[in-house]
Design a protein around this motif. Structure first.
Motif, PDB file in Angstrom:
ATOM      1  N   ASP A   1       0.831  -1.212   0.000  1.00  0.00           N
ATOM      2  CA  ASP A   1       0.000   0.000   0.000  1.00  0.00           C
ATOM      3  C   ASP A   1       0.860   1.254   0.000  1.00  0.00           C
ATOM      4  O   ASP A   1       0.543   2.239  -0.659  1.00  0.00           O
ATOM      5  CB  ASP A   1      -0.903   0.018   1.243  1.00  0.00           C
ATOM      6  N   THR A   2       1.930   1.208   0.794  1.00  0.00           N
ATOM      7  CA  THR A   2       2.808   2.383   0.938  1.00  0.00           C
ATOM      8  C   THR A   2       4.244   1.910   1.123  1.00  0.00           C
ATOM      9  O   THR A   2       4.498   0.720   1.309  1.00  0.00           O
ATOM     10  CB  THR A   2       2.434   3.221   2.183  1.00  0.00           C
ATOM     11  N   ASP A   3       5.151   2.849   1.108  1.00  0.00           N
ATOM     12  CA  ASP A   3       6.551   2.577   1.454  1.00  0.00           C
ATOM     13  C   ASP A   3       6.653   2.499   2.978  1.00  0.00           C
ATOM     14  O   ASP A   3       5.649   2.576   3.683  1.00  0.00           O
ATOM     15  CB  ASP A   3       7.435   3.704   0.885  1.00  0.00           C
ATOM     16  N   SER A   4       7.863   2.370   3.491  1.00  0.00           N
ATOM     17  CA  SER A   4       8.026   2.284   4.950  1.00  0.00           C
ATOM     18  C   SER A   4       7.559   3.591   5.608  1.00  0.00           C
ATOM     19  O   SER A   4       7.535   4.648   4.969  1.00  0.00           O
ATOM     20  CB  SER A   4       9.491   2.023   5.308  1.00  0.00           C
ATOM     21  N   PHE A   5       7.192   3.504   6.874  1.00  0.00           N
ATOM     22  CA  PHE A   5       6.596   4.629   7.593  1.00  0.00           C
ATOM     23  C   PHE A   5       7.503   5.868   7.577  1.00  0.00           C
ATOM     24  O   PHE A   5       7.041   6.984   7.328  1.00  0.00           O
ATOM     25  CB  PHE A   5       6.294   4.200   9.033  1.00  0.00           C
TER      26      PHE A   5
ATOM     27  N   ILE B   1      -1.812   7.588  12.976  1.00  0.00           N
ATOM     28  CA  ILE B   1      -2.906   6.805  13.568  1.00  0.00           C
ATOM     29  C   ILE B   1      -3.297   5.657  12.637  1.00  0.00           C
ATOM     30  O   ILE B   1      -3.668   4.568  13.098  1.00  0.00           O
ATOM     31  CB  ILE B   1      -4.118   7.718  13.886  1.00  0.00           C
ATOM     32  N   ARG B   2      -3.159   5.852  11.323  1.00  0.00           N
ATOM     33  CA  ARG B   2      -3.504   4.801  10.353  1.00  0.00           C
ATOM     34  C   ARG B   2      -2.630   3.564  10.505  1.00  0.00           C
ATOM     35  O   ARG B   2      -3.106   2.431  10.450  1.00  0.00           O
ATOM     36  CB  ARG B   2      -3.358   5.353   8.923  1.00  0.00           C
ATOM     37  N   VAL B   3      -1.329   3.783  10.691  1.00  0.00           N
ATOM     38  CA  VAL B   3      -0.373   2.665  10.741  1.00  0.00           C
ATOM     39  C   VAL B   3      -0.432   2.001  12.116  1.00  0.00           C
ATOM     40  O   VAL B   3      -0.192   2.647  13.135  1.00  0.00           O
ATOM     41  CB  VAL B   3       1.063   3.166  10.441  1.00  0.00           C
TER      42      VAL B   3
END
Length: 814
Positions: A26-30, A182-184
């Motif tokens: 979905d995404t790259d690392s945080f 908050i999403r992660v």
């Protein structure tokens, strides 16, 4: 995310590309997602945020640091900041906003490591959410959007810079940090944080903010910016926040798969044949196309060696041929080594292989670099197809379970009945009377692999609702986040789609800078332009990185919307897809890929020492040309490869099963562009390129298929099979005229019927019983406004008594 880079053992000097060990998600690392929020030109503002926070903090909390406060004391201080946000003075409000941003950034001045910054950022973000900061920021954001003074001053300026978007950037940065953090999920999250996550997710996806979901406000910012009414809006931050809000409220790819499984269970459909995410992750990349030099060399070798293979082989056995020692063994590349040459093939067919049209690019007919040194010795031993170490890695069997649609079975039976009986039975797929035994077996095999999609069920249900509106009654629609978002987007959906594609075009590396195109650099250009070469280099990297991040956000957002709307209802997906097609999305994506795609994927537009949170914890070294060019250690850029895969997936989604759109791919000459994209040795990217080539192979002609057999072989190995699909042959394509308008108009009509039935409030007016009784109509109570009796007599005088009535005219009209 894993971003490793393995060489696949090819010899030195080979043109073979290395395998890209890229993990799609979905995404790259945080940390990467956080760092991409900030431009490098914003770096001085980190210390500004800290200074405003410390100035205020020392006035109210004497002799202590933020980390030393108890939770209650921290809450009390945040509440004080919240009160201070309500002042009318813009400058004071900005200082308070910067102090809140510093808290969200993790009070980095009190931290020693990047891990500490991330820990305190997470702690503070949950605290800010609990204290209601997000709602307050939303009100401020709405005020800034409607700030006509800022808009007009930006419109008058010849050049817009960072300074014009300061307030907006600060507000959007805090909101992005809150949404993304908050999403992660984190392993150490306490139950209170999990509850806060669910509550925040529900808030963002529900029409709680001004009667519409939060994403709608951000979409409004995008359209306002693209209509040139607000050129100072920081578009990168808006798009990132919009993407992450959609990702949070709708769910990512894993959640989509779970929702799909649950929906199929609810509709009593068979479970999915496989987990597509796992299948793609286990795929290996195919060999990339050869360079033009290698192709030309091979063409020359073929022309020099015009003797038939058989005679050269016989001569070599007898030992009196010059070929016995000098002729290299010309083989196809690895994609074709599993499809051995037909020993009975007529040698004259070689004449057709010299077609010069396809020498420009491709994956076909080149000399395998691994096999260049193999010499035919008398007697010639059979050369190995591949080095022994690589043979074991080839997957046994095909990766995908084959699928068959109900429509395909009907078509097969219709053709068979016409041939053997002489008449058809319509949509009957059960009656096999009069058909020979092999046809029975074929139908049985087709039915074993029959796959009914959720979309087919939804289309059939929609037809029933259209035909029997009174009998079936109103449809119960679940208020899912995707449904709420679609309902909010519906009135202005075409504007949103056009705005996103405008931004994508402006950020594409193939786009030339034009004076009339939209300026997407408002939140990256400094007030004072660079003087030294070093500053110019830094700004150049920053601008390129800025554009790449915009492409990443738009491509991910569009794909997410298409996938969620398709699952929610097929006609919602078709509506968005049709707007994309009408807004020239197909040529735009092809234009994007019409570049040196390997250069784009291996671009190094990042300066590691300036990335957050590294830059706020470590001492900043003196920047030199070498440190600017160093970039990261990875051999490819994660965001660019991610963007490319997203764009290919979007192109697949809007063209799949649409004859008119597939013909657009042919008309725009997409085949050579897509074949060049196969140079990237990443399995997932190659899969979506091969899918796009598969759907148009039958329209590209026999000669193209003949001279591109390795691409055909790759499609066969990697793309799902439709059992009675004639993609490789193209038998009856002349019988299908390309009537673009008819196909799209029929689809548009179905979409409009769906939208009217489900969302038009006055849809049932024709079915509402009419009250014909004069007494009951006159006896109905009508609520009149409070001031009605003041102006009633005046209204009577003006509208009734003073107006001449033509009674004769009325009688004649009767």
């Amino acid at each position: 995310m894993m971003t490793q880079f393995h060489h696949n053992g090819s010899r030195s000097g080979s043109m073979e590309s290395p395998n890209l060990e890229f993990e799609y998600g979905d995404t790259d690392s945080f940390t990467v997602e956080l760092s991409e929020l900030y431009s490098y030109t914003e770096e001085p503002e980190f210390s500004l945020n800290r200074d405003y926070f410390e100035e205020d903090f020392k006035n109210h909390v004497k002799g202590q640091r933020w980390m030393e406060l108890s939770l209650e004391e921290q809450k009390a201080y945040v509440m004080r900041l919240l009160d201070a946000l309500e002042v009318t003075d813009r400058d004071k409000r900005l200082k308070v906003s910067r102090a809140i941003l510093y808290l969200a950034q993790g009070v980095f001045d009190e931290c020693d490591t990047e891990t500490d910054v991330l820990y305190w950022s997470r702690h503070n973000v949950f605290l800010l959410y609990e204290m209601g900061i997000f709602t307050a920021l939303l009100e401020l954001l709405s005020m800034e959007i409607d700030n006509n003074q800022a808009c007009s001053s930006a419109l008058r300026k010849p050049a817009i810079s960072l300074a014009d978007s300061t307030e907006l950037r600060v507000l959007l940065s805090i909101m992005y940090l809150m949404v993304e953090t908050i999403r992660v999920e984190s392993d150490g999250d306490i139950p209170e944080r999990k509850a806060a996550r669910e509550a925040f997710k529900t808030e963002l996806g529900s029409p709680l903010y001004n009667g519409e979901p939060f994403a709608l406000l951000l979409f409004t910012m995008v359209t306002k910016f693209c209509s040139m009414n607000a050129p100072h809006f920081p578009m990168k931050k808006v798009l990132l926040l919009l993407w992450k809000t959609a990702l949070f409220t709708l769910g990512g790819f894993e959640e989509l798969l779970e929702m799909k499984v649950r929906t199929r269970e609810r509709l009593n459909l068979l479970p999915l044949p496989e987990d597509s995410i796992k299948v793609v992750r286990n795929m290996r990349a195919a060999s990339p196309p050869a360079s033009a030099i290698e192709l030309i060399e091979q063409q020359q070798q073929q022309k020099r060696g015009r003797r038939s293979r058989r005679s050269a082989f016989v001569d070599s056995l007898e030992g009196d041929s010059p070929y016995a020692k000098k002729q290299p063994l010309v083989k196809q590349d690895s994609l074709d080594t599993y499809n051995e040459r037909d020993p009975f093939k007529n040698d004259d067919a070689r004449d057709d292989e010299d077609d010069p049209e396809d020498v420009d690019s491709g994956i076909e007919g080149e000399v395998d670099p691994l096999d260049r040194d193999v010499i035919i010795q008398p007697p010639p031993p059979p050369p190995p197809l591949r080095p022994p170490t690589e043979r074991g890695s080839f997957p046994k069997g095909l990766p995908w379970a084959p699928k068959v649609r109900e429509k395909d079975i009907e078509h097969f039976l219709e053709t068979s009945r016409n041939k053997f009986i002489g008449f058809t039975l319509g949509n009957d797929t059960e009656t096999l009377v009069g058909l020979p035994r092999p046809i029975h077996e074929s139908v049985k095999t087709l039915k074993q692999h029959k796959y009914v999609s959720i979309a087919e069920v939804q289309i059939n249900r929609e037809e029933e609702l259209q035909q029997c509106p009174m009998t079936l009654g109103e449809e119960e629609v679940e208020e899912a986040p995707a449904e709420v978002l679609y309902l909010g987007m519906l009135p202005s959906l075409s504007q949103y789609v056009i705005a996103l594609l405008k931004l994508l075009l402006a950020a594409a590396p193939t786009s030339k800078a034009k004076t009339d195109s939209i300026n997407i650099l408002a939140d990256v250009l400094p007030e004072e332009m660079p003087i030294t070469v070093l500053q110019s280099m830094k700004l150049g990297i920053d601008v390129n990185r800025h554009k790449e991040i915009i492409v990443k956000a738009i491509s991910a957002l569009l794909l997410l919307l298409l996938k969620h709307f398709k699952l929610n209802h097929i006609y919602q997906f078709e509506y968005v897809a049709q707007h994309l097609v009408f807004a020239n999305c197909i040529p735009l994506i092809l234009k994007f890929f019409n570049q040196n795609i390997m250069s784009y994927i291996s671009a190094k537009n990042s300066i590691c020492v300036l990335d957050f949170p590294h830059c706020v914890v470590h001492e900043m070294p003196e920047l030199t040309a070498e440190s600017l060019e160093a970039g990261d250690s990875n051999q490819f850029c994660w965001r660019n490869l991610f963007s490319c895969i997203n764009l290919l997936r979007i192109l697949n989604k809007i063209t799949k099963w649409k004859h008119s759109r597939t013909m657009m791919l042919v008309v725009f000459k997409s085949a050579p562009i897509l074949k060049r994209a196969l140079k990237v040795k990443q399995a997932m990217m190659q899969l979506y390129v091969l899918k796009l080539l598969k759907m148009q192979t039958k329209y590209l002609g026999r000669q193209w298929r003949k001279s591109n057999m390795k691409t055909m072989s790759a499609i066969y190995q990697k793309v799902r099979h439709r059992l009675n699909d004639d993609w490789a042959y193209g038998n009856d394509i002349d019988a299908r005229p390309w009537d673009f308008q008819a196909e799209e108009c029929a689809l548009r009509e179905s979409i409009e019927k769906f939208n009217t039935r489900r969302y038009d409030k006055n849809q049932n007016s024709e079915f509402t019983p009419v009250d014909n009784c004069l007494q009951s109509v006159l006896g109905q109570r009508v609520d009149l406004p409070e001031d009605f009796h003041y102006s009633y007599e005046l209204w009577l005088e003006r509208e009734v008594f003073s107006q001449p009535i033509q009674w004769e005219g009325l009688l004649q009209a009767q």
